[in-house]
Design an enzyme around this catalytic site. Structure first.
Site, PDB file in Angstrom:
ATOM      1  N   ASP A 370       0.319  -4.567  -2.532  1.00  0.00           N
ATOM      2  CA  ASP A 370       0.671  -3.427  -3.343  1.00  0.00           C
ATOM      3  C   ASP A 370       2.672  -3.724  -2.190  1.00  0.00           C
ATOM      4  O   ASP A 370       2.432  -3.883  -1.162  1.00  0.00           O
ATOM      5  CB  ASP A 370       0.892  -2.102  -3.683  1.00  0.00           C
ATOM      6  CG  ASP A 370      -0.194  -1.511  -4.658  1.00  0.00           C
ATOM      7  OD1 ASP A 370      -0.183  -2.276  -5.197  1.00  0.00           O
ATOM      8  OD2 ASP A 370      -0.350   0.183  -4.487  1.00  0.00           O
ATOM      9  N   LEU A 371       3.859  -2.658  -2.318  1.00  0.00           N
ATOM     10  CA  LEU A 371       4.605  -3.060  -1.798  1.00  0.00           C
ATOM     11  C   LEU A 371       4.537  -2.195  -0.370  1.00  0.00           C
ATOM     12  O   LEU A 371       5.362  -2.874   0.783  1.00  0.00           O
ATOM     13  CB  LEU A 371       6.510  -2.636  -2.561  1.00  0.00           C
ATOM     14  CG  LEU A 371       7.296  -3.025  -1.973  1.00  0.00           C
ATOM     15  CD1 LEU A 371       8.482  -4.101  -1.311  1.00  0.00           C
ATOM     16  CD2 LEU A 371       8.685  -2.381  -2.375  1.00  0.00           C
TER      17      LEU A 371
END
Length: 514
Positions: A370-371
């Protein structure tokens, strides 16, 4: 003003939210059972023309069947007035619904369907029995015709009998089919009435919805006014969803803009239990929803100086190469950096590595982080290696370990969370727990508990790789019920960002740890 979509609540907003909860408990205690089932509340700090700074309060939709309780800003467009156009036409549509339900379960409909089914069964059984009898006659005629001593007169009668029975079977089919057709016509006539009423209902509902969204008009800070329907059309979002404009944030901004008040700080927080289709936690602030609020808030805020959405972690940190050989390279991805190219940003780990390794056959991310998640990210240098490692991930041959700090105390020392996940399409990129989702399994073990700060440090061993799996499994009441610290989607955002880090990989015979 802060962005209503991504923010850390200003201290004045947090204070006003606490005061709001106290106000409701003292002035509207009868609301508490309804609120405990879940409701989004809103706070907007405004400056009055005389310089006085004060909060405005709002709630989404209605409470106790009303949208205009004292102490709260009213609905933008109160289309629920008892004698208004909306309620009158809604009553007409409701009457059509009752007519449809009554006809569908009426004795006429039940009798017509029964008669049709009986006619069909009678046709099937009568034809079957007649064919059986005629087949026996046919076999007997065949036996007599094969008799070399048969009387020619008998043979002639056999021929006449065969022709008669063929004609009789045809006449029987026609008579029975006529009975079925008559019964079916009766059912079709009643179902045609149902379809006509349903078509009228849908038409009137669509007209009423268009009327609502064309009369639901919103100003912006530049002094312009536009209907909700036109706002969504201009944003290429199609028809507005049901309930658009009834959330707390639009109500607060509308009141401020129409009463010459300057908006300063805004926040929306959840009160009560989490709804089934979303993950909400009592007292936690959330960004405005994308499906209903994004287009209209973007319109209303034209002319307001709005801070950009807060980013809770930086992506400026360089990629640190943790492991490398002829086939793969593993980096320590910083929080805030995309794993692969995305719509929102050109900067990502894969593109950075491709510039560092211009002569390799390829540089492709084998999996994703995930970012907001930091840690070990694996890339392949050869296409065959990429395919082989992707297959290894798909068949769960790769072992991963994450370390996270959770908000709250996890009572069990270890365990497994098994909750299916699917995208929350109206609130992307959020995910939600749903029976129709893909199975997601997370194994966990507690490393330490900090009772002073009310946190738990855990190891996560994901058995599957669903989007936001660890974040949802941490926060969900059926999971650990303790969000990861700094999780702006499922918990509470923080300046230090999401406290989730991928720290160990066992892949293709390699053991990589940071």
């Amino acid at each position: 003003m802060n962005s209503p979509f991504s923010y850390i609540p200003h201290p004045s907003v947090q204070k006003a939210a606490d005061e709001l909860r106290a106000f409701v408990r003292s002035h509207y205690p009868e609301w508490l059972p309804e609120l405990e089932n879940g409701k989004m509340m809103g706070v907007l700090i405004v400056r009055h023309p005389d310089g006085r700074v004060a909060p405005l309060y709002a709630y989404s939709g209605q409470i106790a069947g009303k949208s205009d309780h004292d102490g709260f800003v009213p609905a933008i467009f109160d289309y629920l007035q008892p004698d208004g156009i909306f309620k009158r036409e809604e009553a007409n549509i409701s009457d059509i619904n009752h007519q449809i339900e009554a006809l569908w379960s009426s004795s006429d409909m039940l009798s017509a369907k029964y008669d049709l089914e009986r006619a069909r069964q009678n046709m099937d059984s009568s034809l079957s029995e007649t064919k059986r009898l005629f087949d026996e006659h046919k076999e007997e005629r065949h036996r007599l015709r094969n008799d070399k001593n048969a009387d020619p007169g008998i043979l002639k009668k056999l021929q006449a009998e065969s022709q008669f029975e063929k004609a009789e079977l045809k006449r029987l089919k026609q008579r029975l089919q006529s009975e079925v057709d008559i019964a079916k016509d009766r059912v079709d006539d009643l179902e045609s009435q149902l379809k006509s009423m349903d078509s009228e209902r849908k038409s009137r509902s669509a007209i009423l919805q268009r009327w609502l969204f064309m009369n639901f008009r919103l100003p912006n800070a530049e002094g312009n006014i536009r209907s909700v329907g036109d706002i969504f059309s201009a944003a290429q979002r199609g028809l507005p969803p049901s309930g658009t404009g009834e959330c707390a944030a639009p109500k607060l901004l509308y009141y401020a803009l129409t009463h010459n008040l300057t908006p300063l700080y805004i926040g929306e927080f959840w009160w009560g239990a989490s709804p089934k289709n979303e993950l909400r936690r009592d007292g936690v602030f959330y960004g405005a929803c994308q499906s209903k609020c994004a287009p209209i808030l973007s319109w209303m805020l034209k002319g307001v100086q709005v801070d950009p959405p807060q980013v809770f972690s930086a992506s400026d940190a360089p990629l640190r190469i943790v492991y490398e050989d002829d086939d793969i390279v593993v980096v320590d991805k910083p929080s805030g950096l995309l794993s692969v190219p995305g719509v929102a940003s050109d900067d990502n780990a894969q593109s950075r590595l491709q510039k560092l390794y211009p002569n390799e056959e390829c540089i492709l991310a084998v999996h994703r982080l995930d970012l907001a998640t930091s840690g070990l990210l694996l890339f392949a240098k050869k296409l065959l290696v990429f395919k082989r490692l992707q297959e290894a991930f798909a068949t769960r041959q790769v072992k991963k370990r994450y370390v996270a700090t959770l908000s709250g105390i996890v009572p069990q020392n270890k365990g497994i969370v098994d909750l299916p996940l699917e995208p929350d399409y109206e609130n992307r990129p959020r995910q939600r727990v749903a029976p129709s989702g893909s199975r997601a399994i997370t194994e966990y073990e507690v490393i330490e508990r900090d009772y002073t700060n009310n946190t738990t440090k855990v190891n996560f061993y994901p058995h599957t790789g669903r989007t936001h799996q660890l974040r949802v499994h941490s926060a969900h009441p059926q999971g650990l019920n303790c969000p990861i610290l700094g999780d702006e989607l499922y918990g509470t955002p923080a300046e230090e960002g999401l406290q989730l880090r991928a720290v160990e990989l066992l892949v293709d015979g390699r053991h990589i740890v940071i």
